[in-house]
Design a protein around this motif. Structure first.
Motif, mmCIF file in Angstrom:
data_model
loop_
_atom_site.group_PDB
_atom_site.id
_atom_site.type_symbol
_atom_site.label_atom_id
_atom_site.label_comp_id
_atom_site.label_asym_id
_atom_site.label_seq_id
_atom_site.Cartn_x
_atom_site.Cartn_y
_atom_site.Cartn_z
ATOM 1 N N ALA A 138 0.837 -1.200 0.000
ATOM 2 C CA ALA A 138 0.000 0.000 0.000
ATOM 3 C C ALA A 138 0.876 1.256 0.000
ATOM 4 O O ALA A 138 0.589 2.228 -0.714
ATOM 5 C CB ALA A 138 -0.933 -0.006 1.211
ATOM 6 N N CYS A 139 1.954 1.232 0.761
ATOM 7 C CA CYS A 139 2.884 2.369 0.779
ATOM 8 C C CYS A 139 3.561 2.541 -0.578
ATOM 9 O O CYS A 139 3.768 3.670 -1.052
ATOM 10 C CB CYS A 139 3.933 2.167 1.868
ATOM 11 N N ARG A 140 3.917 1.424 -1.217
ATOM 12 C CA ARG A 140 4.562 1.489 -2.537
ATOM 13 C C ARG A 140 3.648 2.175 -3.553
ATOM 14 O O ARG A 140 4.065 3.065 -4.301
ATOM 15 C CB ARG A 140 4.911 0.080 -3.006
ATOM 16 N N ALA A 141 2.387 1.745 -3.584
ATOM 17 C CA ALA A 141 1.446 2.340 -4.535
ATOM 18 C C ALA A 141 1.181 3.801 -4.206
ATOM 19 O O ALA A 141 1.041 4.648 -5.098
ATOM 20 C CB ALA A 141 0.135 1.549 -4.525
ATOM 21 N N TRP A 142 1.110 4.129 -2.938
ATOM 22 C CA TRP A 142 0.900 5.519 -2.518
ATOM 23 C C TRP A 142 2.011 6.414 -3.056
ATOM 24 O O TRP A 142 1.768 7.484 -3.611
ATOM 25 C CB TRP A 142 0.850 5.586 -0.998
ATOM 26 N N LYS A 143 3.246 5.933 -2.901
ATOM 27 C CA LYS A 143 4.372 6.753 -3.372
ATOM 28 C C LYS A 143 4.351 6.897 -4.887
ATOM 29 O O LYS A 143 4.673 7.965 -5.434
ATOM 30 C CB LYS A 143 5.700 6.153 -2.917
ATOM 31 N N SER A 144 3.977 5.832 -5.595
ATOM 32 C CA SER A 144 3.971 5.897 -7.060
ATOM 33 C C SER A 144 2.987 6.932 -7.573
ATOM 34 O O SER A 144 3.198 7.524 -8.640
ATOM 35 C CB SER A 144 3.645 4.520 -7.652
ATOM 36 N N VAL A 145 1.921 7.183 -6.820
ATOM 37 C CA VAL A 145 0.908 8.153 -7.239
ATOM 38 C C VAL A 145 1.188 9.542 -6.689
ATOM 39 O O VAL A 145 1.117 10.542 -7.395
ATOM 40 C CB VAL A 145 -0.494 7.674 -6.803
ATOM 41 N N HIS A 146 1.534 9.607 -5.414
ATOM 42 C CA HIS A 146 1.692 10.896 -4.740
ATOM 43 C C HIS A 146 3.126 11.436 -4.806
ATOM 44 O O HIS A 146 3.357 12.591 -4.436
ATOM 45 C CB HIS A 146 1.270 10.777 -3.275
ATOM 46 N N GLY A 147 4.073 10.587 -5.215
ATOM 47 C CA GLY A 147 5.458 11.040 -5.289
ATOM 48 C C GLY A 147 6.179 11.008 -3.966
ATOM 49 O O GLY A 147 7.371 11.340 -3.889
#
Length: 461
Positions: A138-147
């Motif tokens: 979930a953290c990985r996907a969050w970073k991919s979207v939010h930077g």
């Protein structure tokens, strides 16, 4: 808080990245991080290093911290966020014996099709590597979207949970300032039995006692001494039988001090679960519930304390017959605690109870086997309602607040040492076979678990 369109992007990223996420989990599962076996000490450290490197690659400030036992992994994202939270999981796993009952080698994990859908099969898949990786993904996907990672996150991954967590309390105490947050998230739990998403809001505490009653200096001939000499088994049996009255209530003075009745909200939630005690018992060859009269089944397993005899021994129990009065008798007794019950007072009351049954010629010896209070979370914290709504949205079913009959000491440690409550949210299933051969984790649990954490993170930012 992230707006809906940005959350939708995170969820889409998780869906698109699921094959790669499963491959990462399979790689993690290949590390035989059995904390109870000294032969696997190096493997446990390898698992810690694997996690640390994975977290660093996502932008966490992560490190492997040595303890007197197996290491901890601690990671931090950037400060900020609506409220700082601490996420806890463990990367060690149970031993695999008996090995011959595994269909495939336990540390050669693989995807497997079942009538209920695809599963990830291997030791640690559900307990707890698959669970903790739902949050990491979930953290990985969050970073991919939010930077950037979600702000205000601290991650704590333990390597000794399956061996009793001997280093955990000292580590929490020594690093309390670094680890303190407004709320803890714990993933080492599961869904309700029917597949309903759930937040565990209360856990029973535990007091364990071994009692040994001794009389004569050796076993005695029952013909010569029977009726005259004290029999430790009879003394012990009387004391144990008197622990409960005819209504199923524990008789120890002050035992129910601190036990709390269910709130109206929890009572409604638990009633809505439709728990069938007879069906539950049928799984183990029983069908008639017993226990305290006037209580529902879920009250008895989640919200009421217990006194149980776990083992009893004494005299001759081998083949044939030996007519003796034994020199000693022993039993192991456990109490599950709820509400604000004090483990020390319960232990003291039990010892006084046993001593009250001792004849003059008998001596008693007690051995302590753990003692921890119950953990009850304050569900008036808005984070609980927000997480409940997020879970309901993801799973398409109303999430429930549930209790747990067992004990998860880390939740109590967070309350006592770090001064914060925990939301216990996991996606394990009753049939995951944790601690047993052929452990598995449903792909749906892994996928929707990560999506659930993404939704919950959005409520906390």
């Amino acid at each position: 808080m992230a707006d809906q369109s940005r959350l939708d992007e995170v969820l889409a990223a998780l869906d698109a990245g699921q094959p790669a996420a499963i491959e990462r989990l399979l790689g993690f599962l290949r590390i035989p991080s059995i904390s109870t076996d000294p032969a696997n000490k190096g493997d446990v450290r390898d698992a810690a290093e694997w996690l640390c490197n994975e977290l660093k690659s996502l932008g966490f400030e992560a490190s492997v911290r040595d303890t007197t036992g197996h290491p901890m992994v601690v990671a931090h994202s950037q400060p900020g966020g609506a409220r700082p939270v601490l996420f806890y999981g463990h990367y060690d796993v149970q031993p695999v014996d008996p090995l011959d009952l595994w269909d495939n080698p336990p540390f050669e994990p693989a995807l497997e099709e079942t009538p209920e859908g695809p599963v990830i099969r291997g030791r640690g898949a559900a307990d707890d590597k698959g669970q903790l990786m739902t949050f990491v993904e979930a953290c990985r996907a969050w970073k991919s979207v939010h930077g950037a990672l979600p702000a205000g996150l601290t991650l704590l991954f333990e390597g000794e949970e399956e061996s009793g967590s001997p280093s955990l309390r000292p580590f929490l105490t020594e690093n309390a300032e670094e680890l303190k947050a407004s709320l803890a998230l714990i993933c080492d739990t599961g869904m309700y039995a029917d597949g309903r998403p759930a937040i565990t809001t209360q856990l029973r505490g535990l007091v364990g006692e071994e009692v040994i009653i001794r009389a004569a200096d050796r076993d005695l001939h029952s013909g010569s001494f029977g009726g005259l000499a004290a029999n430790p088994i009879l003394v012990l049996a009387r004391a144990l039988a008197a622990l409960k009255d005819e209504n199923g209530r524990v008789t120890l003075p002050g035992f129910y001090d601190g036990v709390q009745e269910l709130s109206d909200e929890l009572s409604r939630d638990w009633q809505a679960l439709g728990f069938d005690a007879a069906e539950f018992l049928s799984r183990v060859g029983l069908k008639h519930p017993i226990g305290e009269k006037g209580r529902t089944a879920l009250e008895m397993v989640w919200n009421q304390p217990t006194a149980e005899i776990n083992g009893i021994a004494g005299g001759y129990a081998g083949e044939g017959f030996k007519t003796v009065l034994p020199a000693e008798a022993r039993a192991k007794v456990s109490f599950r605690l709820t509400g604000q019950q004090d483990p020390a007072k319960v232990r003291s009351a039990f010892r006084a109870h046993v001593e009250s049954f001792l004849p003059a010629d008998c001596r008693v010896e007690f051995h302590e086997h753990g003692g921890s209070p119950a953990s009850v979370m304050d569900t008036s914290d808005p984070a609980f309602a927000a997480a409940k709504a997020a879970l309901s949205e993801e799973w398409g079913r109303e999430a429930a607040y549930i209790g747990a009959g067992g004990s998860i000491p880390i939740a109590g440690d967070f309350q006592q040492i770090l001064g914060m409550d925990s939301m216990l949210i996991g996606f394990g299933r009753d049939d995951d076979r944790i601690h047993s051969p052929n452990e598995k984790y449903n792909v749906e649990s892994f996928s929707k678990g990560a999506r659930s954490w993404a939704r919950i993170l959005a409520t906390l930012q």
